[in-house]
Structure formats: C-alpha cells, structure tokens
Design a protein around this motif. Structure first.
Motif, PDB file in Angstrom:
ATOM      1  N   ARG A  23      -2.006   3.374  -1.154  1.00 23.22           N
ATOM      2  CA  ARG A  23      -2.488   2.316  -0.619  1.00 23.22           C
ATOM      3  C   ARG A  23      -1.351   1.214  -0.250  1.00 23.22           C
ATOM      4  NH1 ARG A  23      -7.413   0.171  -4.032  1.00 23.22           N
ATOM      5  NH2 ARG A  23      -7.660  -1.023  -2.350  1.00 23.22           N
ATOM      6  N   ASP A  24      -1.478   0.595   0.660  1.00 21.77           N
ATOM      7  CA  ASP A  24      -0.174  -0.498   0.894  1.00 21.77           C
ATOM      8  C   ASP A  24      -1.041  -1.771   0.675  1.00 21.77           C
ATOM      9  OD1 ASP A  24       1.334   1.704   1.755  1.00 21.77           O
ATOM     10  OD2 ASP A  24       0.986   1.104   4.116  1.00 21.77           O
ATOM     11  N   ILE A  25      -0.111  -2.575   0.282  1.00 18.12           N
ATOM     12  CA  ILE A  25      -0.215  -3.826  -0.021  1.00 18.12           C
ATOM     13  C   ILE A  25       0.898  -4.832   0.228  1.00 18.12           C
ATOM     14  CG2 ILE A  25       0.327  -3.807  -2.402  1.00 18.12           C
ATOM     15  CD1 ILE A  25      -2.325  -5.626  -3.085  1.00 18.12           C
ATOM     16  N   ALA A  26       0.583  -6.203   0.723  1.00 21.16           N
ATOM     17  CA  ALA A  26       1.504  -6.853   0.954  1.00 21.16           C
ATOM     18  C   ALA A  26       1.334  -8.319  -0.032  1.00 21.16           C
ATOM     19  CB  ALA A  26       1.540  -7.543   2.357  1.00 21.16           C
ATOM     20  N   PHE A  27       2.397  -8.508  -0.898  1.00 21.33           N
ATOM     21  CA  PHE A  27       2.142  -9.468  -1.613  1.00 21.33           C
ATOM     22  C   PHE A  27       2.528 -10.924  -1.052  1.00 21.33           C
ATOM     23  CE2 PHE A  27       1.562  -6.796  -4.922  1.00 21.33           C
ATOM     24  CZ  PHE A  27       1.285  -7.456  -6.345  1.00 21.33           C
ATOM     25  N   ALA A 164      -4.066 -13.945   7.261  1.00 14.60           N
ATOM     26  CA  ALA A 164      -5.104 -13.601   6.314  1.00 14.60           C
ATOM     27  C   ALA A 164      -5.093 -13.133   5.081  1.00 14.60           C
ATOM     28  CB  ALA A 164      -6.225 -12.712   7.310  1.00 14.60           C
ATOM     29  N   VAL A 165      -6.240 -13.302   4.389  1.00 19.56           N
ATOM     30  CA  VAL A 165      -6.292 -12.658   2.895  1.00 19.56           C
ATOM     31  C   VAL A 165      -7.164 -11.845   2.942  1.00 19.56           C
ATOM     32  CG1 VAL A 165      -6.638 -13.266   0.603  1.00 19.56           C
ATOM     33  CG2 VAL A 165      -5.089 -14.755   1.831  1.00 19.56           C
ATOM     34  N   THR A 166      -6.959 -10.429   2.113  1.00 17.64           N
ATOM     35  CA  THR A 166      -7.976  -9.611   2.188  1.00 17.64           C
ATOM     36  C   THR A 166      -8.136  -8.992   0.736  1.00 17.64           C
ATOM     37  OG1 THR A 166      -6.601  -7.391   2.638  1.00 17.64           O
ATOM     38  CG2 THR A 166      -7.407  -8.332   4.515  1.00 17.64           C
ATOM     39  N   ALA A 167      -7.234  -9.548  -0.148  1.00 23.48           N
ATOM     40  CA  ALA A 167      -7.473  -9.409  -1.584  1.00 23.48           C
ATOM     41  C   ALA A 167      -7.042 -10.467  -2.507  1.00 23.48           C
ATOM     42  CB  ALA A 167      -6.547  -8.199  -1.923  1.00 23.48           C
ATOM     43  N   SER A 168      -7.931 -10.696  -3.541  1.00 24.78           N
ATOM     44  CA  SER A 168      -7.393 -11.917  -4.545  1.00 24.78           C
ATOM     45  C   SER A 168      -8.102 -11.359  -5.731  1.00 24.78           C
ATOM     46  CB  SER A 168      -7.915 -13.094  -3.769  1.00 24.78           C
ATOM     47  OG  SER A 168      -7.963 -14.255  -5.152  1.00 24.78           O
ATOM     48  N   PHE A 169      -7.705 -11.918  -6.961  1.00 24.36           N
ATOM     49  CA  PHE A 169      -8.117 -11.900  -8.055  1.00 24.36           C
ATOM     50  C   PHE A 169      -8.291 -13.299  -8.809  1.00 24.36           C
ATOM     51  CE2 PHE A 169      -3.878 -10.587  -8.695  1.00 24.36           C
ATOM     52  CZ  PHE A 169      -3.525 -11.106 -10.053  1.00 24.36           C
ATOM     53  N   ALA A 170      -8.309 -14.311  -7.942  1.00 20.51           N
ATOM     54  CA  ALA A 170      -8.127 -15.655  -8.576  1.00 20.51           C
ATOM     55  C   ALA A 170      -7.046 -16.061  -9.630  1.00 20.51           C
ATOM     56  CB  ALA A 170      -9.517 -16.017  -9.300  1.00 20.51           C
ATOM     57  N   HIS A 218     -12.008   4.492   4.619  1.00 23.14           N
ATOM     58  CA  HIS A 218     -10.742   4.183   4.208  1.00 23.14           C
ATOM     59  C   HIS A 218     -10.245   2.822   3.766  1.00 23.14           C
ATOM     60  CE1 HIS A 218      -9.748   2.826   8.348  1.00 23.14           C
ATOM     61  NE2 HIS A 218      -8.709   2.379   7.835  1.00 23.14           N
ATOM     62  N   THR A 219      -9.009   2.859   3.123  1.00 21.94           N
ATOM     63  CA  THR A 219      -8.483   1.807   2.775  1.00 21.94           C
ATOM     64  C   THR A 219      -7.530   0.975   3.715  1.00 21.94           C
ATOM     65  OG1 THR A 219      -7.084   2.804   1.177  1.00 21.94           O
ATOM     66  CG2 THR A 219      -9.171   2.070   0.125  1.00 21.94           C
ATOM     67  N   PRO A 220      -7.585   0.079   4.519  1.00 24.69           N
ATOM     68  CA  PRO A 220      -6.602  -0.403   5.123  1.00 24.69           C
ATOM     69  C   PRO A 220      -5.649  -1.166   4.211  1.00 24.69           C
ATOM     70  CG  PRO A 220      -8.709  -1.350   5.982  1.00 24.69           C
ATOM     71  CD  PRO A 220      -8.841  -0.573   4.698  1.00 24.69           C
ATOM     72  N   PRO A 221      -4.425  -1.579   4.463  1.00 27.26           N
ATOM     73  CA  PRO A 221      -3.396  -2.419   3.851  1.00 27.26           C
ATOM     74  C   PRO A 221      -4.043  -3.660   3.498  1.00 27.26           C
ATOM     75  CG  PRO A 221      -2.408  -1.484   5.946  1.00 27.26           C
ATOM     76  CD  PRO A 221      -3.789  -1.315   6.032  1.00 27.26           C
ATOM     77  N   ARG A 249       1.742   1.175  -2.394  1.00 28.44           N
ATOM     78  CA  ARG A 249       3.255   0.660  -1.962  1.00 28.44           C
ATOM     79  C   ARG A 249       3.371  -0.588  -1.488  1.00 28.44           C
ATOM     80  NH1 ARG A 249       2.912   5.892   2.192  1.00 28.44           N
ATOM     81  NH2 ARG A 249       1.443   4.221   3.240  1.00 28.44           N
ATOM     82  N   PHE A 250       4.167  -1.347  -1.836  1.00 23.53           N
ATOM     83  CA  PHE A 250       4.617  -2.736  -1.358  1.00 23.53           C
ATOM     84  C   PHE A 250       5.012  -2.583  -0.064  1.00 23.53           C
ATOM     85  CE2 PHE A 250       5.398  -3.013  -6.021  1.00 23.53           C
ATOM     86  CZ  PHE A 250       3.961  -3.214  -6.499  1.00 23.53           C
ATOM     87  N   VAL A 251       4.547  -3.380   0.923  1.00 21.20           N
ATOM     88  CA  VAL A 251       4.820  -3.524   2.318  1.00 21.20           C
ATOM     89  C   VAL A 251       4.940  -4.979   3.030  1.00 21.20           C
ATOM     90  CG1 VAL A 251       3.966  -1.418   2.983  1.00 21.20           C
ATOM     91  CG2 VAL A 251       2.346  -3.568   3.515  1.00 21.20           C
ATOM     92  N   PRO A 252       5.652  -5.257   3.787  1.00 19.55           N
ATOM     93  CA  PRO A 252       5.596  -6.610   4.239  1.00 19.55           C
ATOM     94  C   PRO A 252       4.398  -7.093   4.983  1.00 19.55           C
ATOM     95  CG  PRO A 252       7.632  -5.265   5.322  1.00 19.55           C
ATOM     96  CD  PRO A 252       6.623  -4.439   4.671  1.00 19.55           C
ATOM     97  N   LEU A 253       4.207  -8.596   5.178  1.00 14.39           N
ATOM     98  CA  LEU A 253       3.073  -9.009   5.667  1.00 14.39           C
ATOM     99  C   LEU A 253       2.979  -8.526   7.121  1.00 14.39           C
ATOM    100  CD1 LEU A 253       0.603 -10.877   5.990  1.00 14.39           C
ATOM    101  CD2 LEU A 253       2.342 -12.709   6.415  1.00 14.39           C
ATOM    102  N   ASP A 254       3.785  -8.429   7.947  1.00 10.77           N
ATOM    103  CA  ASP A 254       3.776  -8.241   9.343  1.00 10.77           C
ATOM    104  C   ASP A 254       3.370  -6.882   9.652  1.00 10.77           C
ATOM    105  OD1 ASP A 254       6.333  -7.318   8.610  1.00 10.77           O
ATOM    106  OD2 ASP A 254       7.547  -8.022  10.078  1.00 10.77           O
ATOM    107  N   GLN A 255       3.936  -5.903   8.515  1.00 12.19           N
ATOM    108  CA  GLN A 255       3.564  -4.256   8.502  1.00 12.19           C
ATOM    109  C   GLN A 255       1.988  -4.267   8.231  1.00 12.19           C
ATOM    110  OE1 GLN A 255       6.012  -1.469   6.497  1.00 12.19           O
ATOM    111  NE2 GLN A 255       4.233  -0.028   6.312  1.00 12.19           N
ATOM    112  N   ALA A 256       1.679  -4.934   7.366  1.00 17.31           N
ATOM    113  CA  ALA A 256       0.088  -4.932   6.784  1.00 17.31           C
ATOM    114  C   ALA A 256      -0.738  -5.331   7.820  1.00 17.31           C
ATOM    115  CB  ALA A 256      -0.029  -5.602   5.567  1.00 17.31           C
TER     116      ALA A 256
END
Length: 295
Positions: A23-27, A164-170, A218-221, A249-256
């Motif tokens: 799964r891809d994620i942009a921090f 936009a934000v698609t994931a958070s855990f406060a 499926h799970t988008p970035p 996998r860590f990816v850039p914001l623009d890629q996600a």
C-alpha cells in the motif's frame, strides 16, 4: 481531456499493469512552524529537526509541510523551522495564514488567508510546487455549498491543488498531554501515551483498509495527516517502522494525488466529492483518556 486527469489515467494504467500487495502512503505535516505545546527545554527547531531526521532515515520522499504564517508572528524565530524543512529538500504548501476554517469565514477572508502566506512560500519554494492548499480543520465539506464552490473556483483560478486527507489517527491530540507529562516527569504516563499512539495508528491502518476495500475494491494511496508536534517527533521513528511493517511504501503527495480514486478530491476544477472516510481510529474514549493524562 484535462492534463491533471490525463496524468491520473496514465498513473492508474501503470498501477493496473503492475499490481502490488504493498500500500502506498504520503506523509504530510500541518501547522508549520509551531504546533501545540512544547515540553520544557524543547524548541520548535529541535522538534522540526527530529521530524526531518526520522523521515530522512526512513527514506520518506518529498514530504509536504503546510504553513500558517501567523505562527511566525506569534513565535518569532520559528522561521528557522521553515528553513530547516526546505534545507532538507522538503516542499511547503499553504494552510491559511491563521488556520481559519472555511465554514467560519467569508469569501474575502478565505482569499486573504491564502494570499498572506504566498510571499513566504514564494521566498522559500525554490523550484518546488507550493500551490497545494490544505483546508484548516478539513472542513471544506462543512461549508455551505456556495462558499465551498467559490473557494474551489478561486483555488482553480490560482493554480492550486487541494491537499486532501484520506488517513488520520488524531496524532494532534497527543502533543499537549506529552508536554504536561514531561514537565511532571511522569514516565509511566509517557509510556501509556506511546502505546496509545501506536495503537491508534494501527487501528487506523486496519480501518482504512476495510473502508477502502468496501468502497473501491482495493486500497488507493493514502494521504496521511500529521502535525509537527513534540510527541510526533518523539514517536516518528517507531511510527514509520509500524507503517513499513504493515506493508506501506512511502510516496510523494503528488504521486498519491494522481491515483484515480484520489484525483477527484485534489483537483478543484472537478465536481467536489464527499470527504473520504479516514479511519480516524483514536476513539472518543481514547482521546478523552489521553487528554486527561498528567492534567
């Protein structure tokens, strides 16, 4: 076809051609240069340096930090945080001058909130793209429809994309209790905060996967909301290890953002979508408990 959407289609085709279990994620980090309360003896620059070091050690690419320029006036000298961020090669984006939610302000104030930040961004950007805006409080969808439409039209006319934000855990909720617990030298409470933080992140990972698979198959970035707080800096090496161990996998914001399931959240020229259910798994009970630690 719009260039942004065309690029998204190309990325989407590439992803379909080469599926992966990862799964891809942009921090991304909000509230630069100064988020929440500091523990005694800790500086804003030290917090930033800790965050930057952890991101670099984990190989996280091109991490956007979103600025509130008013913080530079409130805490003189914190421009060193923005310089350190840029010296690390990380880009900056716009979070509004004073962190005012769209649902609470008029159109003129909204425009002013962005334009007051722009000289700071232009001065620091170098060759990076600073035309990313994150709505404070993520409240775009809570504004009345006319105000929301006007804000999106202004963003589109001025070349902005929505972070936009698609994931958070406060994560933001942990920084103030941590400062209190450090001040009281309460190591047991700090250990409790540490475990609760990692539990919230793990719960968020599981919940977001469930929600995304139900919605998309499926799970988008993911685009993860973080904050530049002292506890975030303290926990970031362990948090990044947790995400790696979970197969991210860590990816850039623009890629996600170019993924077909994210582009509608990001491009203000497109019809607005409802906000993604994020799996913000720091439950009310957990938030109330950690908020009371060391009080």
């Amino acid at each position: 076809m719009r260039p942004f959407l065309l690029a998204a289609l190309s990325i989407g085709a590439a992803l379909l051609a080469g599926p992966s279990s990862a799964r891809d994620i942009a921090f991304t980090f909000d509230d630069l240069p100064a988020h929440s309360t500091l523990p005694p003896g800790v500086t804003r620059l030290q917090v930033a340096q800790g965050v930057i070091a952890a991101l670099k050690d984990a190989g996280v690419p091109s991490v956007y930090g979103f600025i509130n320029g008013a913080l530079l006036e409130r805490e003189p000298g914190t421009d060193a945080v923005l310089k350190a961020w840029r010296d690390a090669g990380f880009p900056l984006g716009n979070h509004g001058w004073a962190h005012l939610g769209l649902s609470k302000i008029d159109e003129a104030t909204f425009e002013s909130e962005l334009t007051r930040n722009e000289p700071i961004l232009q001065n620091l950007a170098g060759g990076t793209d600073w035309h990313w805006f994150r709505f404070p409080f993520l409240d775009e969808a809570y504004a009345d429809p006319a105000r929301r439409a006007a804000s999106r039209a202004w963003l589109a006319a001025h070349g902005y994309k929505i972070a936009a934000v698609t994931a958070s855990f406060a994560d933001y909720a942990f920084n103030e209790p941590y400062a209190r617990c450090v001040a009281k030298d309460d190591h047991a409470a700090i250990r409790e905060l540490e475990q609760a933080y990692l539990d919230a992140a793990a719960d968020s990972i599981r919940l977001s996967e469930q929600v995304e698979k139900a919605q998309f198959g499926h799970t988008p970035p993911d685009i993860l909301l973080m904050h530049i707080g002292a506890f975030d800096a303290h926990m970031l090496p362990r948090l990044l290890a947790l995400y790696k161990d979970a197969g991210f996998r860590f990816v850039p914001l623009d890629q996600a953002a170019l993924d077909l399931d994210n582009v509608g959240l990001v491009d203000p020229r497109l019809p607005p979508l409802p906000g993604r259910t994020m799996g913000d798994a720091a439950s009310n009970a957990r938030l109330a408990h950690i908020g009371a630690l060391c009080a």
